[in-house]
Scaffold this motif. Structure first.
Motif, PDB file in Angstrom:
ATOM      1  N   GLY A 191      -3.798   0.645   3.071  1.00  0.00           N
ATOM      2  CA  GLY A 191      -3.957   1.542   3.946  1.00  0.00           C
ATOM      3  C   GLY A 191      -3.544   2.618   3.926  1.00  0.00           C
ATOM      4  N   ASN A 192      -4.509   4.186   4.809  1.00  0.00           N
ATOM      5  CA  ASN A 192      -3.554   5.376   4.019  1.00  0.00           C
ATOM      6  C   ASN A 192      -2.226   5.936   3.563  1.00  0.00           C
ATOM      7  OD1 ASN A 192      -6.197   6.369   3.390  1.00  0.00           O
ATOM      8  ND2 ASN A 192      -6.741   5.788   5.097  1.00  0.00           N
ATOM      9  N   LEU A 193      -1.922   4.975   3.193  1.00  0.00           N
ATOM     10  CA  LEU A 193      -0.189   5.400   3.483  1.00  0.00           C
ATOM     11  C   LEU A 193       0.262   6.741   2.602  1.00  0.00           C
ATOM     12  CD1 LEU A 193       0.900   2.105   2.917  1.00  0.00           C
ATOM     13  CD2 LEU A 193       1.134   3.103   4.853  1.00  0.00           C
ATOM     14  N   GLN A 194       0.970   7.262   3.091  1.00  0.00           N
ATOM     15  CA  GLN A 194       1.298   8.828   2.860  1.00  0.00           C
ATOM     16  C   GLN A 194       2.307   8.222   1.544  1.00  0.00           C
ATOM     17  OE1 GLN A 194      -0.254  11.729   3.607  1.00  0.00           O
ATOM     18  NE2 GLN A 194      -2.026   9.935   4.235  1.00  0.00           N
ATOM     19  N   PRO A 195       2.621   9.345   0.163  1.00  0.00           N
ATOM     20  CA  PRO A 195       3.428   9.042  -1.028  1.00  0.00           C
ATOM     21  C   PRO A 195       5.178   8.978  -0.458  1.00  0.00           C
ATOM     22  CG  PRO A 195       1.415  10.573  -1.826  1.00  0.00           C
ATOM     23  CD  PRO A 195       1.383  10.613  -0.477  1.00  0.00           C
ATOM     24  N   ASN A 196       5.968   8.584  -0.396  1.00  0.00           N
ATOM     25  CA  ASN A 196       7.332   9.017  -0.234  1.00  0.00           C
ATOM     26  C   ASN A 196       8.201   9.240  -1.286  1.00  0.00           C
ATOM     27  OD1 ASN A 196       7.861   6.398  -0.808  1.00  0.00           O
ATOM     28  ND2 ASN A 196       7.853   5.895   1.621  1.00  0.00           N
ATOM     29  N   VAL A 197       7.902   8.412  -2.450  1.00  0.00           N
ATOM     30  CA  VAL A 197       8.095   9.312  -3.712  1.00  0.00           C
ATOM     31  C   VAL A 197       7.894   9.925  -4.521  1.00  0.00           C
ATOM     32  CG1 VAL A 197       8.894   7.915  -6.140  1.00  0.00           C
ATOM     33  CG2 VAL A 197       8.857   6.370  -3.839  1.00  0.00           C
ATOM     34  N   TYR A 198       8.381  11.452  -4.781  1.00  0.00           N
ATOM     35  CA  TYR A 198       7.280  12.706  -4.961  1.00  0.00           C
ATOM     36  C   TYR A 198       8.165  13.134  -6.615  1.00  0.00           C
ATOM     37  CZ  TYR A 198       5.965  13.269  -0.070  1.00  0.00           C
ATOM     38  OH  TYR A 198       5.363  13.277   0.688  1.00  0.00           O
ATOM     39  N   ASP A 199       9.215  13.040  -6.598  1.00  0.00           N
ATOM     40  CA  ASP A 199      10.527  13.945  -7.688  1.00  0.00           C
ATOM     41  C   ASP A 199      10.840  12.398  -8.475  1.00  0.00           C
ATOM     42  OD1 ASP A 199      10.892  15.793  -5.789  1.00  0.00           O
ATOM     43  OD2 ASP A 199      12.333  14.965  -5.489  1.00  0.00           O
TER      44      ASP A 199
END
Length: 273
Positions: free
Chosen positions: A20-28
């Motif tokens: 699905g259209n999941l939002q990122p939660n690992v950015y760094d």
């Protein structure tokens, strides 16, 4: 570089299901740990670490999108609701991919021998191939520098492969994907202990981020990002890729090591292409 300790979670995702259209939660930028052991790495912008890698990646991306590089083509239909007369309406997204390096034998397809990708037979693709070899070399060197334990384990894994079937020093194969949002899968054909290097180029698009349900981790695969991950280890898939402007795209350049070539070391059974 910070450490990210991934935590296992329960989930109901299955092989073949679409993300699905999941939002990122690992950015760094981080080293990835599971149960106290380093297993991978994420870099949001490789230009901050090695500008030469960025230049090579941009060059490979431009060559890949050119007619000089042979590709396998397909189209993906994205539902866009209904027309005024009640018919289904779709946005047709062109997708294509290119494999480099080695392809293991497939007895079920009556091909009982290993081979090299036919792309290597096309002189027009030579610059792309050379750029991809350079990208692979520099990407794995970043792993060596910032996640040495992961690198050492990977090199022990690839040492089991007959050198006739390596693509450069660090893998057997590579696949470049244009606008492909892969359904959930697990790369069981990869050698245990190896890691994939996944580099991303994109423009005017969002989505197209890797989701690993076992950790509920969605990596923010921005332009020039690098994800180093043991793709044999967990189920994973790619979220939908969406244009934000006409001509937008998301390309992934993936380097991996296949266990199908291990038998050549063990039994000396490799066949010439």
């Amino acid at each position: 570089m910070k450490h990210l300790h991934l935590k296992r979670v329960d989930h109901s995702y299955k092989v073949g299901a679409h993300c699905g259209n999941l939002q990122p939660n690992v950015y760094d930028d981080c080293i990835l740990f599971d149960d106290g052991m380093p297993i991978g790495m994420f870099i949001s912008d490789v230009n901050m670490y090695n500008p030469t890698l960025t230049k090579l990646l941009s060059y490979a991306d431009a060559e890949f999108r050119s007619p000089r590089v042979p590709k396998s083509l397909m189209e993906r239909k994205q539902p866009m609701g209904k027309t005024d007369d009640g018919k289904n309406k779709y946005l047709v997204v062109k997708q294509y991919s290119t494999i480099l390096g080695s392809i293991p034998k497939k007895p079920h397809m009556k091909r009982n021998y290993h081979s090299r990708s036919s792309v290597h037979l096309h002189p027009s693709a030579n610059l792309f191939i050379r750029a991809m070899l350079g990208v692979s070399e520099l990407a794995y060197e970043l792993v060596k520098e910032y996640a040495p334990t992961v690198y050492e384990q990977h090199m022990r894994a690839i040492a089991k492969v007959d050198k006739r079937w390596t693509f450069g020093k660090h893998c057997t194969s590579s696949i470049s994907n244009y606008n492909i949002a892969a359904a959930y899968h697990q790369d069981n054909a990869n050698i245990r202990g190896s890691v994939n290097c996944i580099l991303t180029k994109r423009a005017n698009s969002n989505g197209g981020n890797l989701h690993v349900p076992d950790y509920d981790a969605v990596f923010d695969q921005k332009d020039n990002s690098l994800l180093v991950y043991p793709a044999w280890r967990n189920l994973h898939g790619v979220t939908p890729i969406n244009e934000t402007k006409k001509g937008g795209y998301r390309n992934s350049f993936v380097f991996y090591t296949l266990k199908g070539f291990m038998e050549d070391v063990q039994h000396g059974s490799a066949e010439k292409d």
